[in-house]
Structures are given as structure tokens and as C-alpha cells.
Design a protein around this motif. Structure first.
Motif, PDB file in Angstrom:
ATOM      1  N   GLU A 637       0.341  -1.267   0.283  1.00 61.16           N
ATOM      2  CA  GLU A 637       0.044  -0.092  -0.295  1.00 61.16           C
ATOM      3  C   GLU A 637       0.530   1.136  -0.132  1.00 61.16           C
ATOM      4  O   GLU A 637       0.460   2.235  -0.713  1.00 61.16           O
ATOM      5  CB  GLU A 637      -1.197   0.150   1.140  1.00 61.16           C
ATOM      6  N   ASN A 638       1.978   1.268   0.609  1.00 60.69           N
ATOM      7  CA  ASN A 638       2.946   2.417   0.775  1.00 60.69           C
ATOM      8  C   ASN A 638       3.358   2.901  -0.580  1.00 60.69           C
ATOM      9  O   ASN A 638       4.437   3.921  -0.396  1.00 60.69           O
ATOM     10  CB  ASN A 638       3.508   2.281   2.100  1.00 60.69           C
ATOM     11  N   TYR A 639       3.698   2.127  -1.046  1.00 57.85           N
ATOM     12  CA  TYR A 639       4.288   2.044  -2.168  1.00 57.85           C
ATOM     13  C   TYR A 639       4.117   3.537  -3.783  1.00 57.85           C
ATOM     14  O   TYR A 639       3.092   4.512  -3.310  1.00 57.85           O
ATOM     15  CB  TYR A 639       4.664   1.068  -3.010  1.00 57.85           C
ATOM     16  N   ILE A 640       5.626   3.737  -3.628  1.00 56.30           N
ATOM     17  CA  ILE A 640       4.962   5.644  -3.603  1.00 56.30           C
ATOM     18  C   ILE A 640       5.413   5.563  -5.798  1.00 56.30           C
ATOM     19  O   ILE A 640       6.125   4.363  -6.012  1.00 56.30           O
ATOM     20  CB  ILE A 640       5.985   6.160  -3.540  1.00 56.30           C
ATOM     21  N   ILE A 641       4.351   5.446  -6.424  1.00 57.47           N
ATOM     22  CA  ILE A 641       4.102   5.157  -7.752  1.00 57.47           C
ATOM     23  C   ILE A 641       3.674   7.259  -8.096  1.00 57.47           C
ATOM     24  O   ILE A 641       3.116   7.762  -7.646  1.00 57.47           O
ATOM     25  CB  ILE A 641       2.801   4.713  -7.778  1.00 57.47           C
ATOM     26  N   GLY A 642       4.428   6.941  -9.314  1.00 55.91           N
ATOM     27  CA  GLY A 642       4.033   8.362 -10.466  1.00 55.91           C
ATOM     28  C   GLY A 642       2.249   8.532 -10.700  1.00 55.91           C
ATOM     29  O   GLY A 642       1.744   7.544 -10.160  1.00 55.91           O
ATOM     30  N   GLU A 643       1.746   9.550 -11.617  1.00 58.88           N
ATOM     31  CA  GLU A 643       0.408   9.564 -13.001  1.00 58.88           C
ATOM     32  C   GLU A 643       0.803   9.642 -13.687  1.00 58.88           C
ATOM     33  O   GLU A 643       1.710   9.481 -14.625  1.00 58.88           O
ATOM     34  CB  GLU A 643       0.666  10.728 -12.203  1.00 58.88           C
ATOM     35  N   GLY A 644      -0.767   8.983 -14.303  1.00 66.01           N
ATOM     36  CA  GLY A 644      -0.432   9.321 -15.776  1.00 66.01           C
ATOM     37  C   GLY A 644      -0.101   7.969 -16.283  1.00 66.01           C
ATOM     38  O   GLY A 644       0.238   6.961 -16.106  1.00 66.01           O
ATOM     39  N   TYR A 645       0.201   7.775 -17.978  1.00 66.87           N
ATOM     40  CA  TYR A 645       0.807   6.858 -18.760  1.00 66.87           C
ATOM     41  C   TYR A 645       1.878   6.698 -18.210  1.00 66.87           C
ATOM     42  O   TYR A 645       1.814   4.894 -18.712  1.00 66.87           O
ATOM     43  CB  TYR A 645       0.686   7.865 -20.440  1.00 66.87           C
ATOM     44  N   GLN A 646       2.715   7.315 -18.125  1.00 70.82           N
ATOM     45  CA  GLN A 646       4.333   6.747 -17.608  1.00 70.82           C
ATOM     46  C   GLN A 646       4.209   5.501 -16.996  1.00 70.82           C
ATOM     47  O   GLN A 646       4.712   4.897 -16.102  1.00 70.82           O
ATOM     48  CB  GLN A 646       5.132   7.410 -17.038  1.00 70.82           C
ATOM     49  N   ALA A 647       3.072   5.713 -15.546  1.00 75.30           N
ATOM     50  CA  ALA A 647       3.356   5.043 -14.352  1.00 75.30           C
ATOM     51  C   ALA A 647       2.358   3.303 -14.889  1.00 75.30           C
ATOM     52  O   ALA A 647       2.835   2.334 -13.752  1.00 75.30           O
ATOM     53  CB  ALA A 647       2.303   5.633 -13.219  1.00 75.30           C
ATOM     54  N   TYR A 648       1.327   4.332 -15.709  1.00 71.37           N
ATOM     55  CA  TYR A 648       0.653   2.662 -16.332  1.00 71.37           C
ATOM     56  C   TYR A 648       1.841   1.510 -16.927  1.00 71.37           C
ATOM     57  O   TYR A 648       1.780   0.666 -16.797  1.00 71.37           O
ATOM     58  CB  TYR A 648      -0.578   3.446 -16.515  1.00 71.37           C
ATOM     59  N   LYS A 649       2.877   2.111 -17.726  1.00 73.95           N
ATOM     60  CA  LYS A 649       3.668   1.918 -18.533  1.00 73.95           C
ATOM     61  C   LYS A 649       4.242   0.846 -17.536  1.00 73.95           C
ATOM     62  O   LYS A 649       4.557  -0.676 -17.588  1.00 73.95           O
ATOM     63  CB  LYS A 649       4.334   2.601 -19.136  1.00 73.95           C
ATOM     64  N   GLN A 650       4.448   1.721 -16.792  1.00 75.63           N
ATOM     65  CA  GLN A 650       6.003   1.131 -15.527  1.00 75.63           C
ATOM     66  C   GLN A 650       5.243  -0.271 -14.485  1.00 75.63           C
ATOM     67  O   GLN A 650       5.609  -1.188 -14.844  1.00 75.63           O
ATOM     68  CB  GLN A 650       6.747   1.884 -14.599  1.00 75.63           C
ATOM     69  N   ILE A 651       3.550  -0.340 -14.543  1.00 76.62           N
ATOM     70  CA  ILE A 651       3.037  -1.340 -13.699  1.00 76.62           C
ATOM     71  C   ILE A 651       3.159  -2.367 -14.673  1.00 76.62           C
ATOM     72  O   ILE A 651       3.018  -3.394 -14.222  1.00 76.62           O
ATOM     73  CB  ILE A 651       1.696   0.027 -12.616  1.00 76.62           C
ATOM     74  N   GLY A 652       2.614  -2.563 -15.893  1.00 76.00           N
ATOM     75  CA  GLY A 652       2.283  -3.262 -17.181  1.00 76.00           C
ATOM     76  C   GLY A 652       3.182  -4.094 -17.433  1.00 76.00           C
ATOM     77  O   GLY A 652       3.556  -5.468 -17.968  1.00 76.00           O
ATOM     78  N   ASN A 653       4.757  -3.452 -17.203  1.00 71.91           N
ATOM     79  CA  ASN A 653       5.775  -3.948 -17.058  1.00 71.91           C
ATOM     80  C   ASN A 653       6.378  -4.472 -16.129  1.00 71.91           C
ATOM     81  O   ASN A 653       7.901  -5.197 -15.929  1.00 71.91           O
ATOM     82  CB  ASN A 653       7.104  -2.814 -17.484  1.00 71.91           C
ATOM     83  N   SER A 654       5.816  -4.398 -15.116  1.00 68.92           N
ATOM     84  CA  SER A 654       6.516  -5.257 -13.640  1.00 68.92           C
ATOM     85  C   SER A 654       6.496  -6.532 -13.538  1.00 68.92           C
ATOM     86  O   SER A 654       5.246  -7.349 -14.326  1.00 68.92           O
ATOM     87  CB  SER A 654       5.365  -4.410 -12.802  1.00 68.92           C
ATOM     88  N   VAL A 655       6.315  -7.134 -12.369  1.00 72.56           N
ATOM     89  CA  VAL A 655       6.093  -8.250 -11.547  1.00 72.56           C
ATOM     90  C   VAL A 655       5.412  -8.229 -11.140  1.00 72.56           C
ATOM     91  O   VAL A 655       5.548  -7.270 -10.097  1.00 72.56           O
ATOM     92  CB  VAL A 655       7.711  -8.947 -11.664  1.00 72.56           C
ATOM     93  N   VAL A 656       5.045  -9.629 -10.614  1.00 79.54           N
ATOM     94  CA  VAL A 656       3.893  -9.919  -9.483  1.00 79.54           C
ATOM     95  C   VAL A 656       4.419  -9.837  -8.220  1.00 79.54           C
ATOM     96  O   VAL A 656       5.247 -11.290  -8.249  1.00 79.54           O
ATOM     97  CB  VAL A 656       2.532 -10.886  -9.826  1.00 79.54           C
ATOM     98  N   VAL A 657       4.555  -9.150  -7.803  1.00 79.06           N
ATOM     99  CA  VAL A 657       5.534  -9.257  -6.347  1.00 79.06           C
ATOM    100  C   VAL A 657       5.191 -10.372  -5.350  1.00 79.06           C
ATOM    101  O   VAL A 657       6.502 -11.308  -5.077  1.00 79.06           O
ATOM    102  CB  VAL A 657       5.260  -7.839  -5.235  1.00 79.06           C
ATOM    103  N   PRO A 658       3.914 -11.420  -5.155  1.00 77.49           N
ATOM    104  CA  PRO A 658       3.903 -11.974  -3.998  1.00 77.49           C
ATOM    105  C   PRO A 658       4.041 -13.220  -4.606  1.00 77.49           C
ATOM    106  O   PRO A 658       4.729 -14.028  -4.137  1.00 77.49           O
ATOM    107  CB  PRO A 658       2.530 -12.011  -3.575  1.00 77.49           C
ATOM    108  N   LEU A 659       3.838 -13.591  -6.037  1.00 78.39           N
ATOM    109  CA  LEU A 659       4.806 -14.908  -6.751  1.00 78.39           C
ATOM    110  C   LEU A 659       5.832 -14.977  -6.405  1.00 78.39           C
ATOM    111  O   LEU A 659       6.661 -16.025  -6.708  1.00 78.39           O
ATOM    112  CB  LEU A 659       3.882 -14.535  -8.438  1.00 78.39           C
ATOM    113  N   ILE A 660       6.413 -13.663  -6.773  1.00 80.28           N
ATOM    114  CA  ILE A 660       8.238 -13.383  -7.152  1.00 80.28           C
ATOM    115  C   ILE A 660       8.846 -14.190  -6.057  1.00 80.28           C
ATOM    116  O   ILE A 660       9.263 -15.202  -5.307  1.00 80.28           O
ATOM    117  CB  ILE A 660       8.730 -11.962  -7.208  1.00 80.28           C
ATOM    118  N   GLU A 661       7.748 -13.804  -4.040  1.00 76.80           N
ATOM    119  CA  GLU A 661       8.154 -13.942  -3.247  1.00 76.80           C
ATOM    120  C   GLU A 661       8.185 -16.004  -3.010  1.00 76.80           C
ATOM    121  O   GLU A 661       9.511 -16.145  -1.805  1.00 76.80           O
ATOM    122  CB  GLU A 661       7.214 -13.121  -2.065  1.00 76.80           C
TER     123      GLU A 661
END
Length: 674
Positions: A637-661
Motif C-alpha cells: 500500500e505504501n509504494y510511491i508511484i507516479g501518475e499518468g501514462y508513464q506510471a501505467y506503462k511501468q506497472i504493466g512492465n512489472s512483476v507480480v510481487v507475491p508470486l516472485i516472493e
């Protein structure tokens, strides 16, 4: 504080575990505690004001419990005690164990210490205890258990309690011992469970105390058991008993029922030169024989003395006894319900010396780090990030805001010599060359060669293992030749590998996101890849409703009129039933994908290209926010993310944290325990 152990204390009572922690070798901080009893909470706060005390644990979500390294819990005794109704798991309060279990399952602290009554191991012919052990094993804990008498730790009380110690993913011992009890030795031989030997080498080196050491010479006369019949009885009987300290319960006599009309147990009078019977959570305390001048008297142990019988220090006791809110009856109850701090201290010191202080830290590097999903997952497991890199300046800035360090840049320009030695290499190398969403050029694509930078670093630094992530299309790209080439290179540089395509929705995250995961272990090590197993699928308990924020009113998330029109056309044309969980994506006049399954379609980097590529919550007429998308990737919940299209792009490129864990946990288990 460096190397500080974060502790969660459940069913905290007056703070017996906390006192045990205070007197131990551990550097620690209690980040959360809970107690439902009003008066126990008052006593707890009289000594521990900064331990984040909460109330009823059954109404607190496991997700709201802070991350921690050690969980301690003396869950309520009644359901398993001969003092109660012995209903066990059929008793409502017996299910409080499952509140412990659900928190352990969610948070996975490295260590656990549980306390309960002696008869826990035999309740319901051992089925209650067997169930508990199986549940803890299933969560991932290797366990040891024993029945310890508080008198072992120098406490002047005969108090036998069951203690359970667990270490997450610890190597199992082949032969299990119990040096305290032949009965438990047999039980350990019969039970099928994942165990290790802990208590058989636990010793206490405390000074032995006796009742005479903890009683006050001056006391209130209300604690006297007196009356003419008792005075006459004491004057008439021969009290020539041995006045020499003895680490046993020494009964002097039983008061005759016609002298003192009570139950047999309440008519027993004990010597102050021995130790006390078990103190209970009630005011009919131990009765002792004392001398005043040339007379013998019988009196009850006072509440203050009961706390001393448990091993509490004077300043702690004073803060409770001096509190006007705590009655004499409540004080007796609290003392009887508490754990014995010296026992807790001894167990924690043993855990620290033999395990915590020797627990080698795993290091890792985070290539193509993006938002840091790998880092969040591995740091949660106690690993340390020693290097990170990404070429995208926008995502590097977000990473720096969250981890207080700026990643290195283009990995193709960074020499292996710059990269520190490490145990695990993590890399979600760029998806496009292998993705169905891209041109599928594979190794003929310039960006496809980024895999060779992964291979270059593996070859030069030789970490013990690695975790790679990519799109599922890598499996069949170029008729399988792309993956064949990747695996061939990994084999050439000395690694054995396993890979699987896993879906986030099968591991607790409501998103239909399939990705390829590959784990490797260096061939020359004694660790074997066959020991590594990918995590098992689990039931999806979260839905889109757990993700959606009902308070979003910002107009920037509202869909356009043309988008709304296209959605409505398809709803009417295809008679789509719209509910609170209905999502829409790929919205255009000729096409619209609706989803009523309770989980999201796959979030992709296309969300950063604008249009209607971010899934739409149809009933709300808006798209997912950046924060909602982060939740769908399992970020905190406390993760700091930007706004707008850059943020959406970054999230879409990310990994699923609980599965990696989950994957990393299994790899670390192999690396640490073989």
C-alpha cells in the motif's frame, strides 16, 4: 536499528513475552501487539506504551499486521486445558489458533514461538496437537516442541507448559529427540511432521528461587486464613517439618474439612522452602505456612507474590499493582494467565545463539529492475539487494523514491567488475522480443540480446542461483528455438534450470497474468535443482471488489463519452449482464472484451499508450487508478508511484510481487538448507 528483529505479539496479556524479550540477547522492536481483555490491556500499557497495542485479533485483517521476523503467541488456554471444557477445535476459542495461522500464512515471519498448556499435546487423543503441527508445517515451518517446567528457569513454581518453536523453511532433522519427556520422545517418533532439534540442547543457567525468596514479611491481614478453629488446629498439630530448600512442591499438611470447608486442593498448605504449585487465573492462590514469632500462620500468596512466582521484575509488578483500575481479583487472574518471562528469555537466547546470529544473509542483484518488484519480494524474505539497474530514467526515479538509491543505467554498458558478488541474480529481461504483443523477432532483435547480458553476468559472477521472468510466449517463440537457445546457454555457463508458466490468479492475485519463470542453480554446488519446487496453486480469495477504491472521484479517471458509447453498444448488442465486478477492455466500435470473473485481464505496458488500454470498471464509468493497478500486481500500500501514462506503462512492465516472493522463498530454502 541494524539487525533489529521485528516482533509481533498476539494474545499479549500483560506482556510476559515482552519481558522475556527485554531480558534476552535480541535487538528487537515490537511492531504490533494485541489483547482483547480490557484489564489485561490496562496492565500491558502500564509497562509498554509504545508497542502498538490493538484489540480483538479476530477482527483484524492479516494484511494489516506489519511485516515482522518473529511472532510470539500464548494463545488462550481454555480450549485445550483440563481446567476448561476440553472442546478443542469444537470450542469457539479453540479457533483462535487459526488467527495465529492465518497471520503466519500471510506474513511468513522467519521465527515463531508459541506457548500453551501442558495438555495440548494429549487433548482429544493427540488429534488437536497433530492438526496444529500439520497446519504449521503446511505454512512452511519446521518445528520443535517440548513441555518445559518454569522451575527449570529458576522460577519458584511448578508450571509445565507446551512450547513450540518454528523456523521458516529450515532443514528437517532425520532423528528427533526430547530429553525432558519419554512420552514426548515417543510422540515425536510417531508423528509424521517436519521437525528439527531445538529444545534438547536448551538449558537455563538461572539462580534457583524458592517461595521463601519471593514472599514479603509484611502483608495485609486479608490474606490470612484464620479463625478460631484454624488457630486451635495449628496449636495442636506437630509441625516438625524439614526447613531446608527443595526444588519440589513441599506440602506440609491438608486442613481437615471440618476445620476449613473447601475443596481438597484449597485445603492444601505448602512449605515456603519448596516451590509453589501452578498458579491459576483465579484468586484462590497457593496457601503457605509461615512463622510469626512463636506462632504458625496460614496465608495466601498475594497478587504481587504471584507475579514474582512467574519471574516478573519488581518495577513491572509495581506498575500493575499500583494501578487503581486493577482489582485484586484481576491481578491474580493476570498473573495466572501470564507466561513465565525467564523461560521465554532462555528460549529466545537459545534461538539467537544457535540460529538467528548464524543466519547468513542472502544477497541478490536486480537487473532491469523497473519498479523493484523483485526487490520488494526478496527483501521481505530477509535478502539484501547489492546492485540494481534499469535504462529508463523515469522508472529509475520512482525506484529511487521507494528504495532511497538510484539504480545504475544501461546494463549493456556496465562491466561485470562493477557488479558485486551475489547469491541470486534476478532479471525480468524486456518482454518485447519474445512477446505476442511484439514483433517476435527473438534473438534477431537487438533488444533480444539483453538476455546475453544476463548470461554474461552469470558467467562472470557465478551466483549460486537465479530467477528469470518473461512473457509466456517465450516458450513457443520461433517454434521453441528461442527458449532452446536460452536454456542451452545457461547450461553452457554452468547452471541447471527449471521453468514453468504460472498465472498470478493461481497465487492469490486477482489478475489473469501468465508469465514464464525460470530458476537455476549452479551445477558445481551441492544444491540440486531437483530440490527446488515451484509453488503450488492456491484458491483465489481476493476479487476485484477487494481492489476497487470506492472513494475515487477524480475526473481524470472517467472514461470518455465515445468510450462509454462503445461500451453501451456492445452491452445492448450482446445482452451483457453488468455487475459490480464487470470490467471492459480493448474498447472500440468493432470490439469490446467484458470480464465478469472477479479478476482482471492481464495488465500490460500498453496501458501507457493511452486510449482505452487501462481496464474499465463499467458500473463506475472509470478506468483503474494507478494505485489499483499496483494492488493488482501485489505491491504494498505504501509504494510511491507516479501518475499518468508513464506510471501505467511501468506497472504493466512489472512483476507480480507475491508470486516472485513464493518462488524466491523456495529457492532460498534450497540454497540455505542443503
Amino acid at each position: 536499528m541494524e539487525n533489529e528483529i521485528k516482533v509481533v505479539s498476539l494474545f499479549s496479556g500483560i506482556g510476559g513475552f515482552e519481558v522475556g524479550l527485554e531480558n534476552s540477547m535480541l535487538k528487537y522492536k515490537v511492531v504490533f501487539s494485541s489483547e482483547i481483555d480490557k484489564y489485561a490491556s490496562i496492565s500491558y500499557l502500564s509497562n509498554f506504551k509504545d508497542n502498538n497495542l490493538s484489540g480483538d485479533i479476530t477482527i483484524i485483517s492479516e494484511k494489516d499486521i506489519p511485516e515482522h521476523d518473529l511472532l510470539v503467541a500464548g494463545f488462550p488456554c481454555q480450549a485445550f486445558s483440563i481446567a476448561g471444557k476440553r472442546k478443542g477445535f469444537e470450542d469457539t476459542r479453540g479457533t483462535l489458533f487459526f488467527d495465529v495461522a492465518r497471520i503466519l500464512k500471510e506474513k511468513k515471519p522467519k521465527y515463531i514461538l508459541l506457548e500453551n498448556v501442558k495438555n495440548l499435546v494429549s487433548h482429544n487423543h493427540g488429534e488437536t496437537f497433530k492438526k496444529m503441527i500439520n497446519v504449521l508445517n503446511e505454512i512452511g515451518y519446521t518445528l520443535d516442541f517440548s513441555i518445559i517446567n518454569s522451575s527449570e528457569a529458576g522460577v519458584p513454581q511448578n508450571r509445565e507448559r507446551t512450547y513450540i518453536v518454528g523456523i521458516l523453511n529450515k532443514k528437517v532433522d532425520d532423528v528427533l529427540f526430547d530429553t525432558r519427556s519419554y512420552k514426548l520422545q515417543n510422540l515425536k517418533g510417531k508423528l509424521e511432521y517436519k521437525g528439527f532439534n531445538f529444545f534438547d540442547t536448551l538449558t537455563f543457567n538461572n539462580r534457583q528461587n524458592y517461595i521463601i525468596d519471593i514472599i514479603d514479611d509484611i502483608f495485609d491481614e486479608k490474606y490470612l486464613i484464620n479463625g478460631e478453629k484454624i488457630t486451635n488446629y495449628l496449636a495442636e498439630i506437630d509441625l516438625n517439618y524439614i526447613k531446608k530448600v527443595n526444588k519440589k512442591i513441599v506440602k506440609v499438611f491438608d486442613l481437615p474439612k471440618d476445620i476449613y470447608n473447601d475443596l481438597e486442593r484449597q485445603r492444601r498448605v505448602y512449605s515456603i522452602y519448596g516451590i509453589s504449585p501452578t498458579i491459576l487465573a483465579r484468586s484462590d492462590a497457593t496457601k503457605i505456612l509461615i512463622e510469626k514469632g512463636d506462632k504458625y500462620l496460614i496465608r495466601k500468596i498475594t497478587p504481587k507474590e504471584c507475579f514474582r512466582l512467574q519471574g516478573f521484575k519488581e518495577s513491572f509488578i509495581k506498575n500493575i499493582i499500583d494501578n487503581s483500575s486493577i482489582s485484586m481479583t484481576q491481578a491474580y487472574k493476570q498473573a495466572g494467565n501470564a507466561v513465565s518471562p525467564p523461560v521465554i528469555t532462555g528460549i529466545l537466547n537459545h534461538l539467537y545463539i544457535d540460529y538467528i546470529s548464524k543466519d547468513k544473509e542472502i544477497s541478490f542483484i536486480d537487473l532491469f529492475c523497473g519498479l523493484g518488484g523483485f526487490r520488494i519480494a526478496l527483501e521481505k524474505l530477509g535478502a539484501k539487494c547489492s546492485f540494481s539497474s534499469d535504462i529508463d530514467i523515469n522508472v529509475k526515479n520512482i525506484y529511487a523514491k521507494n528504495f532511497n538509491e538510484m539504480p545504475y543505467g544501461d546494463i549493456t554498458k556496465i562491466s561485470s567488475e562493477v557488479i558485486p558478488n551475489h547469491d541470486i541474480l534476478c532479471a525480468g529481461f524486456p518482454c518485447q522480443p519474445f512477446s505476442l504483443a511484439g514483433k517476435r523477432l527473438g534473438f534477431d532483435d537487438v533488444r533480444g540480446t539483453l538476455f546475453f547480458d544476463v548470461a554474461r553476468i552469470l558467467h562472470d559472477k557465478q551466483p549460486k542461483g537465479f530467477i528469470l521472468e518473461n512473457v509466456k510466449g517465450i516458450v513457443n517463440h520461433d517454434s521453441g528455438r528461442t527458449l532452446e537457445r536460452i536454456l542451452s546457454i545457461l547450461d553452457e555457463i554452468g547452471y541447471e534450470c527449471k521453468y514453468e508458466v504460472l498465472n498470478a490468479k493461481d497465487f492469490g492475485i486477482p489478475q489473469n497474468r501468465e508469465r514464464w519463470y525460470c530458476v537455476g542453480i549452479r551445477k558445481d554446488l551441492k544444491y540440486k535443482i531437483k530440490k527446488f519446487i515451484f509453488p503450488e496453486k492456491e484458491e483465489l480469495k481476493l476479487s476485484i471488489l477487494d481492489i476497487i477504491d470506492d472513494n475515487i472521484v477524480d475526473p481524470k479517471y472517467k472514461i470518455s463519452e465515445s468510450c462509454r458509447k462503445n461500451i453501451n453498444i456492445h452491452i445492448e448488442k450482446r445482452n451483457i449482464k453488468i455487475t459490480d465486478i464487470t470490467l471492459a477492455s480493448e474498447i472500440r466500435p468493432s470490439r469490446c472484451v467484458f470480464n465478469n470473473k472477479g479478476f482482471s485481464n492481464c495488465l500490460t505496458a500498453k496501458m501507457g499508450t493511452g486510449g482505452s488500454n487501462v481496464p474499465v470498471i463499467v458500473k463506475k464509468g472509470r478506468k483503474f487508478t494507478e494505485k489499483e493497478c499496483l494492488k493488482l500486481m501485489g505491491f504494498p500500500e505504501n509504494y510511491i508511484i507516479g501518475e499518468g501514462y508513464q506510471a501505467y506503462k511501468q506497472i504493466g512492465n512489472s512483476v507480480v510481487v507475491p508470486l516472485i516472493e513464493k518462488i524466491a522463498r523456495n529457492l532460498i530454502y534450497v540454497l540455505k538448507n542443503e
